[in-house]
Scaffold this active site. Sequence first.
Site, PDB file in Angstrom:
ATOM      1  N   GLU A   1      -4.314  17.520 -10.462  1.00  0.00           N
ATOM      2  CA  GLU A   1      -4.848  18.037 -11.726  1.00  0.00           C
ATOM      3  C   GLU A   1      -6.370  18.177 -11.680  1.00  0.00           C
ATOM      4  OE1 GLU A   1      -2.499  16.488 -15.021  1.00  0.00           O
ATOM      5  OE2 GLU A   1      -4.211  16.747 -16.345  1.00  0.00           O
TER       6      GLU A   1
ATOM      7  N   ASN B   1       0.019  20.325 -19.869  1.00  0.00           N
ATOM      8  CA  ASN B   1      -0.300  19.521 -21.062  1.00  0.00           C
ATOM      9  C   ASN B   1      -0.247  20.351 -22.341  1.00  0.00           C
ATOM     10  OD1 ASN B   1      -0.710  17.226 -19.509  1.00  0.00           O
ATOM     11  ND2 ASN B   1      -2.836  17.788 -19.092  1.00  0.00           N
TER      12      ASN B   1
ATOM     13  N   HIS C   1       0.264  18.752 -25.716  1.00  0.00           N
ATOM     14  CA  HIS C   1       0.101  17.309 -25.560  1.00  0.00           C
ATOM     15  C   HIS C   1      -1.129  16.763 -26.288  1.00  0.00           C
ATOM     16  CE1 HIS C   1       3.295  17.790 -22.683  1.00  0.00           C
ATOM     17  NE2 HIS C   1       3.317  16.503 -22.414  1.00  0.00           N
TER      18      HIS C   1
ATOM     19  N   LYS D   1       7.469  23.718 -12.556  1.00  0.00           N
ATOM     20  CA  LYS D   1       6.616  22.546 -12.349  1.00  0.00           C
ATOM     21  C   LYS D   1       6.265  22.384 -10.872  1.00  0.00           C
ATOM     22  CE  LYS D   1       5.460  17.939 -13.434  1.00  0.00           C
ATOM     23  NZ  LYS D   1       5.560  16.766 -14.297  1.00  0.00           N
TER      24      LYS D   1
ATOM     25  N   LYS E   1       3.350  11.698 -10.864  1.00  0.00           N
ATOM     26  CA  LYS E   1       2.539  10.895 -11.782  1.00  0.00           C
ATOM     27  C   LYS E   1       3.298   9.615 -12.087  1.00  0.00           C
ATOM     28  CE  LYS E   1      -0.359  14.220 -14.242  1.00  0.00           C
ATOM     29  NZ  LYS E   1      -0.654  14.853 -15.555  1.00  0.00           N
TER      30      LYS E   1
ATOM     31  N   ARG F   1      -2.598  22.370 -13.150  1.00  0.00           N
ATOM     32  CA  ARG F   1      -1.662  21.348 -13.629  1.00  0.00           C
ATOM     33  C   ARG F   1      -1.938  21.000 -15.086  1.00  0.00           C
ATOM     34  NH1 ARG F   1       1.104  16.330 -10.363  1.00  0.00           N
ATOM     35  NH2 ARG F   1       2.397  15.679 -12.102  1.00  0.00           N
TER      36      ARG F   1
ATOM     37  N   ARG G   1       0.823  -1.231   0.000  1.00  0.00           N
ATOM     38  CA  ARG G   1       0.000   0.000   0.000  1.00  0.00           C
ATOM     39  C   ARG G   1       0.850   1.271   0.000  1.00  0.00           C
ATOM     40  NH1 ARG G   1      -3.411  -2.960   3.780  1.00  0.00           N
ATOM     41  NH2 ARG G   1      -5.004  -3.978   2.521  1.00  0.00           N
TER      42      ARG G   1
ATOM     43  N   GLU H   1      10.339  20.133 -23.598  1.00  0.00           N
ATOM     44  CA  GLU H   1       9.592  20.343 -22.340  1.00  0.00           C
ATOM     45  C   GLU H   1      10.148  21.560 -21.590  1.00  0.00           C
ATOM     46  OE1 GLU H   1       6.893  18.625 -21.265  1.00  0.00           O
ATOM     47  OE2 GLU H   1       6.913  16.769 -22.419  1.00  0.00           O
TER      48      GLU H   1
ATOM     49  N   HIS I   1       8.252  11.364 -27.955  1.00  0.00           N
ATOM     50  CA  HIS I   1       7.241  12.133 -27.212  1.00  0.00           C
ATOM     51  C   HIS I   1       7.567  13.631 -27.197  1.00  0.00           C
ATOM     52  CE1 HIS I   1       4.282  13.202 -24.205  1.00  0.00           C
ATOM     53  NE2 HIS I   1       5.240  13.700 -23.439  1.00  0.00           N
TER      54      HIS I   1
ATOM     55  N   HIS J   1      -0.376  14.099 -28.761  1.00  0.00           N
ATOM     56  CA  HIS J   1      -0.877  12.730 -28.563  1.00  0.00           C
ATOM     57  C   HIS J   1      -1.428  12.168 -29.875  1.00  0.00           C
ATOM     58  CE1 HIS J   1      -2.983   9.327 -26.742  1.00  0.00           C
ATOM     59  NE2 HIS J   1      -3.994   9.660 -27.525  1.00  0.00           N
TER      60      HIS J   1
HETATM   61  N1  GLY Z   1       3.701  15.799 -17.407  1.00  0.00           N
HETATM   62  C1  GLY Z   1       2.605  16.544 -16.969  1.00  0.00           C
HETATM   63  C2  GLY Z   1       2.378  16.483 -15.504  1.00  0.00           C
HETATM   64  O1  GLY Z   1       3.214  15.990 -14.777  1.00  0.00           O
HETATM   65  O2  GLY Z   1       1.359  16.901 -15.038  1.00  0.00           O
END
Ligand code: GLY
Length: 368
Positions: free
Chosen positions: A237, A246, A249, A227, A143, A242, A121, A185, A267, A253
Amino acid sequence: MAVIPVDLAGRSYEVRIGTGLLANLAAECGTLLRKPKVPVVTDGNVAGHWRGTVELALAGAGHEAVWHVVAPGEGAKSWDGLRALTDWMLDEGVERGDHVIALGGGVIGDLTGFACAILKRGCGFIQIPTTLLAQVDSSVGGKTAINTPAGKNLIGAFHQPGLVLADLDTLSTLPDREMRAGYAEIIKYGILGDREFFDWLADNGQAVLDRDPVALEHAVARSVAAKARIVAEDERETKGRRALLNLGHTFGHALEAETGFSERLLHGEAVALGMALAARFSALAGKISNEDAERVARAIADAGLPSKLSDLGLTCNGRQLTDHMLHDKKMDAGELPFILLRGIGDAYVDRNVILNIVATFLDEQLGT
Ligand code: GLY
């Protein structure tokens, strides 16, 4: 060395950016390493370059590294890869209070982070990103995910690391193409919220790509600081902040899906082209001047990144690209939020974009 705090109630941590961090690993990790054995997850390429440095650094402080080495590439971010990793962690006796080291690019960070999110957990982990893209984006913010046949990063969790060590030495072995993909990025942070940084990159971007240590540390630290601020405001998000990360993206994508998520378009390259498209689409919508949209596209092209859709040689049409967007994991109750620009350094979330208009715009960009 630059130290950027990520402020999250009860789960705050530092991102340290500089050189010599791997060589000084035990001291950098301090009391996060509680036991003589230190579990390290990496891939075959990174192990080839840095295994000796890590072993020496840990041995000097009385630790022994135990290794789980996966094959390089996205294949490791799978249910099979997750099962193999969690079985190994259980065999190694990893406990909740332990920290597992994720040494590698985004694949290693995402896989290890997710395994640590669910092992007993939740146990601790330390991110040591070895690609520029991972240093400025995926290693920060918690993430974690694996891929499934239904799509990329669809199974995952938010699970913050206990420490991030971005050792700029590790970039010395990174291919130039991956440096450029990571740089996409970096420019993103300028375009979405920091015009001064965008202007700084216009003068210093080449030095960053050439791995000049001073320019590189500044660019990585400023990106991580941006960030960290956004993650501290909107960790999961849910508040719209947040989502700004994107930028590029949604278009990106669709391009990655159309090119089969392959080496044909990395990417970071897809994000770069996606940002140029987002800027041009923002100009079409009357939100940003054509001049600023072209400045964004030029900054991307100057870094050796794709900035024109017609350059990709795709045989699809705009509708096929917008169909890919419908499978984007950012779809929300039938709406696809787009990140658009009001200016350079001023991105916003637009939930009212009409996909038919996007498809027509993409047809024009494809030259069809
Ligand atoms: N790569 C986008 C984020 O971490 O929210």
